[in-house]
Design a protein around this motif. Sequence first.
Motif, PDB file in Angstrom:
ATOM      1  N   VAL A  75      14.831  -6.831   1.070  1.00 47.89           N
ATOM      2  CA  VAL A  75      14.996  -5.389   1.138  1.00 47.89           C
ATOM      3  C   VAL A  75      16.485  -5.094   1.268  1.00 47.89           C
ATOM      4  CG1 VAL A  75      14.768  -5.270   3.665  1.00 47.89           C
ATOM      5  CG2 VAL A  75      14.219  -3.271   2.290  1.00 47.89           C
ATOM      6  N   GLN A  76      16.926  -4.047   0.620  1.00 51.59           N
ATOM      7  CA  GLN A  76      18.332  -3.654   0.690  1.00 51.59           C
ATOM      8  C   GLN A  76      18.475  -2.393   1.529  1.00 51.59           C
ATOM      9  OE1 GLN A  76      20.867  -4.014  -2.874  1.00 51.59           O
ATOM     10  NE2 GLN A  76      19.026  -4.616  -4.005  1.00 51.59           N
ATOM     11  N   PHE A  77      19.605  -2.250   2.166  1.00 48.24           N
ATOM     12  CA  PHE A  77      19.867  -1.027   2.922  1.00 48.24           C
ATOM     13  C   PHE A  77      21.349  -0.688   2.861  1.00 48.24           C
ATOM     14  CE2 PHE A  77      19.834  -4.628   5.860  1.00 48.24           C
ATOM     15  CZ  PHE A  77      21.023  -4.496   6.563  1.00 48.24           C
ATOM     16  N   GLU A  78      21.622   0.588   3.073  1.00 46.57           N
ATOM     17  CA  GLU A  78      22.993   1.089   3.003  1.00 46.57           C
ATOM     18  C   GLU A  78      23.587   1.196   4.398  1.00 46.57           C
ATOM     19  OE1 GLU A  78      20.662   4.440   4.373  1.00 46.57           O
ATOM     20  OE2 GLU A  78      20.311   2.875   2.879  1.00 46.57           O
ATOM     21  N   ARG A 135      11.244   4.606  10.850  1.00 39.64           N
ATOM     22  CA  ARG A 135      10.638   5.713  10.110  1.00 39.64           C
ATOM     23  C   ARG A 135      11.572   6.910   9.919  1.00 39.64           C
ATOM     24  NH1 ARG A 135       5.383   8.085  12.135  1.00 39.64           N
ATOM     25  NH2 ARG A 135       5.283   8.789   9.969  1.00 39.64           N
ATOM     26  N   THR A 136      12.550   7.070  10.805  1.00 37.05           N
ATOM     27  CA  THR A 136      13.312   8.324  10.847  1.00 37.05           C
ATOM     28  C   THR A 136      14.007   8.661   9.534  1.00 37.05           C
ATOM     29  OG1 THR A 136      13.625   8.302  13.238  1.00 37.05           O
ATOM     30  CG2 THR A 136      15.265   9.491  11.949  1.00 37.05           C
ATOM     31  N   LYS A 137      14.865   7.795   9.051  1.00 34.30           N
ATOM     32  CA  LYS A 137      15.621   8.122   7.837  1.00 34.30           C
ATOM     33  C   LYS A 137      14.702   8.192   6.623  1.00 34.30           C
ATOM     34  CE  LYS A 137      20.117   7.304   5.779  1.00 34.30           C
ATOM     35  NZ  LYS A 137      21.386   6.534   5.857  1.00 34.30           N
ATOM     36  N   ALA A 138      13.699   7.309   6.588  1.00 34.37           N
ATOM     37  CA  ALA A 138      12.745   7.329   5.479  1.00 34.37           C
ATOM     38  C   ALA A 138      12.013   8.666   5.421  1.00 34.37           C
ATOM     39  CB  ALA A 138      11.749   6.185   5.643  1.00 34.37           C
ATOM     40  N   SER A 139      11.625   9.181   6.581  1.00 37.26           N
ATOM     41  CA  SER A 139      10.925  10.466   6.645  1.00 37.26           C
ATOM     42  C   SER A 139      11.825  11.608   6.211  1.00 37.26           C
ATOM     43  CB  SER A 139      10.410  10.725   8.064  1.00 37.26           C
ATOM     44  OG  SER A 139       9.483   9.748   8.442  1.00 37.26           O
ATOM     45  N   LEU A 140      13.092  11.567   6.630  1.00 30.64           N
ATOM     46  CA  LEU A 140      14.044  12.614   6.239  1.00 30.64           C
ATOM     47  C   LEU A 140      14.305  12.589   4.738  1.00 30.64           C
ATOM     48  CD1 LEU A 140      16.617  12.358   9.186  1.00 30.64           C
ATOM     49  CD2 LEU A 140      14.993  14.212   8.767  1.00 30.64           C
ATOM     50  N   ILE A 141      14.393  11.386   4.179  1.00 27.89           N
ATOM     51  CA  ILE A 141      14.611  11.251   2.730  1.00 27.89           C
ATOM     52  C   ILE A 141      13.420  11.803   1.965  1.00 27.89           C
ATOM     53  CG2 ILE A 141      14.801   9.582   0.833  1.00 27.89           C
ATOM     54  CD1 ILE A 141      16.433   7.818   2.791  1.00 27.89           C
ATOM     55  N   TYR A 142      12.213  11.487   2.435  1.00 28.23           N
ATOM     56  CA  TYR A 142      11.028  11.980   1.734  1.00 28.23           C
ATOM     57  C   TYR A 142      10.934  13.500   1.804  1.00 28.23           C
ATOM     58  CZ  TYR A 142       6.375  13.126   0.334  1.00 28.23           C
ATOM     59  OH  TYR A 142       5.322  13.725  -0.311  1.00 28.23           O
ATOM     60  N   GLN A 185       9.610   3.850  -0.770  1.00 25.06           N
ATOM     61  CA  GLN A 185       8.928   2.555  -0.842  1.00 25.06           C
ATOM     62  C   GLN A 185       9.928   1.414  -0.962  1.00 25.06           C
ATOM     63  OE1 GLN A 185       6.714   1.914  -4.424  1.00 25.06           O
ATOM     64  NE2 GLN A 185       5.920  -0.071  -3.775  1.00 25.06           N
ATOM     65  N   ILE A 186      10.914   1.575  -1.833  1.00 24.21           N
ATOM     66  CA  ILE A 186      11.940   0.549  -2.028  1.00 24.21           C
ATOM     67  C   ILE A 186      12.769   0.368  -0.756  1.00 24.21           C
ATOM     68  CG2 ILE A 186      14.067   0.008  -3.296  1.00 24.21           C
ATOM     69  CD1 ILE A 186      12.789   1.454  -5.713  1.00 24.21           C
ATOM     70  N   HIS A 207       8.235  -1.900   1.094  1.00 18.80           N
ATOM     71  CA  HIS A 207       6.786  -1.982   0.932  1.00 18.80           C
ATOM     72  C   HIS A 207       6.445  -2.504  -0.466  1.00 18.80           C
ATOM     73  CE1 HIS A 207       5.940   1.308   4.191  1.00 18.80           C
ATOM     74  NE2 HIS A 207       6.102   0.107   4.708  1.00 18.80           N
ATOM     75  N   THR A 208       5.434  -3.360  -0.548  1.00 22.21           N
ATOM     76  CA  THR A 208       5.027  -3.879  -1.855  1.00 22.21           C
ATOM     77  C   THR A 208       4.101  -2.909  -2.577  1.00 22.21           C
ATOM     78  OG1 THR A 208       3.218  -5.094  -0.781  1.00 22.21           O
ATOM     79  CG2 THR A 208       5.273  -6.293  -1.169  1.00 22.21           C
ATOM     80  N   LYS A 209       3.388  -2.086  -1.819  1.00 25.32           N
ATOM     81  CA  LYS A 209       2.457  -1.136  -2.432  1.00 25.32           C
ATOM     82  C   LYS A 209       2.822   0.293  -2.053  1.00 25.32           C
ATOM     83  CE  LYS A 209      -1.511  -4.301  -2.418  1.00 25.32           C
ATOM     84  NZ  LYS A 209      -2.906  -4.509  -1.927  1.00 25.32           N
ATOM     85  N   LEU A 210       2.734   1.189  -3.018  1.00 27.84           N
ATOM     86  CA  LEU A 210       3.045   2.598  -2.774  1.00 27.84           C
ATOM     87  C   LEU A 210       2.064   3.203  -1.765  1.00 27.84           C
ATOM     88  CD1 LEU A 210       5.075   4.755  -3.723  1.00 27.84           C
ATOM     89  CD2 LEU A 210       3.386   5.483  -5.414  1.00 27.84           C
ATOM     90  N   GLU A 211       0.823   2.712  -1.797  1.00 29.66           N
ATOM     91  CA  GLU A 211      -0.182   3.214  -0.859  1.00 29.66           C
ATOM     92  C   GLU A 211       0.236   2.969   0.592  1.00 29.66           C
ATOM     93  OE1 GLU A 211      -0.742   1.337  -3.425  1.00 29.66           O
ATOM     94  OE2 GLU A 211      -2.197   2.342  -4.733  1.00 29.66           O
ATOM     95  N   SER A 212       0.939   1.854   0.815  1.00 26.81           N
ATOM     96  CA  SER A 212       1.414   1.544   2.164  1.00 26.81           C
ATOM     97  C   SER A 212       2.424   2.583   2.630  1.00 26.81           C
ATOM     98  CB  SER A 212       2.053   0.158   2.196  1.00 26.81           C
ATOM     99  OG  SER A 212       1.131  -0.829   1.820  1.00 26.81           O
ATOM    100  N   THR A 213       3.285   3.011   1.702  1.00 22.96           N
ATOM    101  CA  THR A 213       4.298   4.017   2.030  1.00 22.96           C
ATOM    102  C   THR A 213       3.645   5.364   2.308  1.00 22.96           C
ATOM    103  OG1 THR A 213       5.805   2.863   0.530  1.00 22.96           O
ATOM    104  CG2 THR A 213       6.464   5.056   1.254  1.00 22.96           C
ATOM    105  N   VAL A 214       2.628   5.697   1.530  1.00 21.91           N
ATOM    106  CA  VAL A 214       1.905   6.957   1.729  1.00 21.91           C
ATOM    107  C   VAL A 214       1.279   6.993   3.125  1.00 21.91           C
ATOM    108  CG1 VAL A 214      -0.089   8.326   0.981  1.00 21.91           C
ATOM    109  CG2 VAL A 214       1.439   7.335  -0.725  1.00 21.91           C
ATOM    110  N   ARG A 215       0.603   5.900   3.487  1.00 19.35           N
ATOM    111  CA  ARG A 215      -0.023   5.831   4.806  1.00 19.35           C
ATOM    112  C   ARG A 215       1.025   5.810   5.914  1.00 19.35           C
ATOM    113  NH1 ARG A 215      -3.231   1.880   2.266  1.00 19.35           N
ATOM    114  NH2 ARG A 215      -2.058   0.241   3.323  1.00 19.35           N
TER     115      ARG A 215
END
Length: 210
Positions: A94-97, A162-169, A179-180, A184-192
Motif C-alpha cells: 500500500v502506498q501513502f503520501e 479511517r479519518t483521512k479516508a472518510s474525508l476524501i470520500y 480503496q487504493i 483493500h483488495t475488494k471494493l465491497e470492503s471499502t464500502v462496508r
Amino acid sequence: MPFPIRLQSTSQKACWNKGKLVGQKLPLKLEEIWSIRIRLELANNLRELTMFNLALDCKLRACDFIKLKVLDIAHGATIQSRAMLIQQKTGSSVQFELTPKTRESLQEWITQKSLRSGDYLFGSRVKKDFHLTTRQYARIVKKWISSIGLDVTLYGTHTMRRTKASLIYKKTKNLRAVQILLGHTKLESTVRYLGVEVDDALELSEATDI
C-alpha cells in the motif's frame, strides 16, 4: 511416554468485549483534527504531534503503524513525499503520501532523537530497541480523544486509519481512490468500512423534502 494432558479450568473465561462498546470506530472531523493538533503543538509534544500527523497521512492499521522505521519514510536524510509498505494483514503493498506538515514534524523528530535508518520511528519507552506496542498506541490515541472532550468509547486506533479516508470520500465520492489508499483488495470492503451506503442513503433522504 504419554503427552501431558492440559486440564481445562472449571471457571469460564469472560469474553474480551464484555461490557465494552464494539464496532466501527468513528473518524475525526476536520475541526477535531485541528483541535488535537493545536493542543500537541502548544504542549511542545513533538513525539505525539509527529505520531498524530503521520497516523492521519499513512492510514495504516495499528499493527503496521507501530513498526514503521526511518527507512520506510526516508531516503538518507530526506523525508519522502510518498512511501510504500507491505501490509501485515494482507501481505499486499500500500502506498501513502506524506504532507508537508507531516514531513516537517518527522524531520524534526528524527533529528532530535538522532534516529538512524534502521531505527523504529516510535520506540517503546519500556523496552530498549523495541517499537511502540499497539496497547501503548491505543492509550495515546485515547488521550488525544479525551483531550478535546470526545467519548473515548467511540474512538480508537482505527479512528486514525479511517479519518483521512472518510474525508476524501466525503469530498470526492471516489470509492476506488479510497480503496487504493486503504489497501483493500475488494471494493465491497471499502464500502462496508466507510459505511457509505448508510451515510449516502441518509443524505439523500434528508435532501428529499416531501
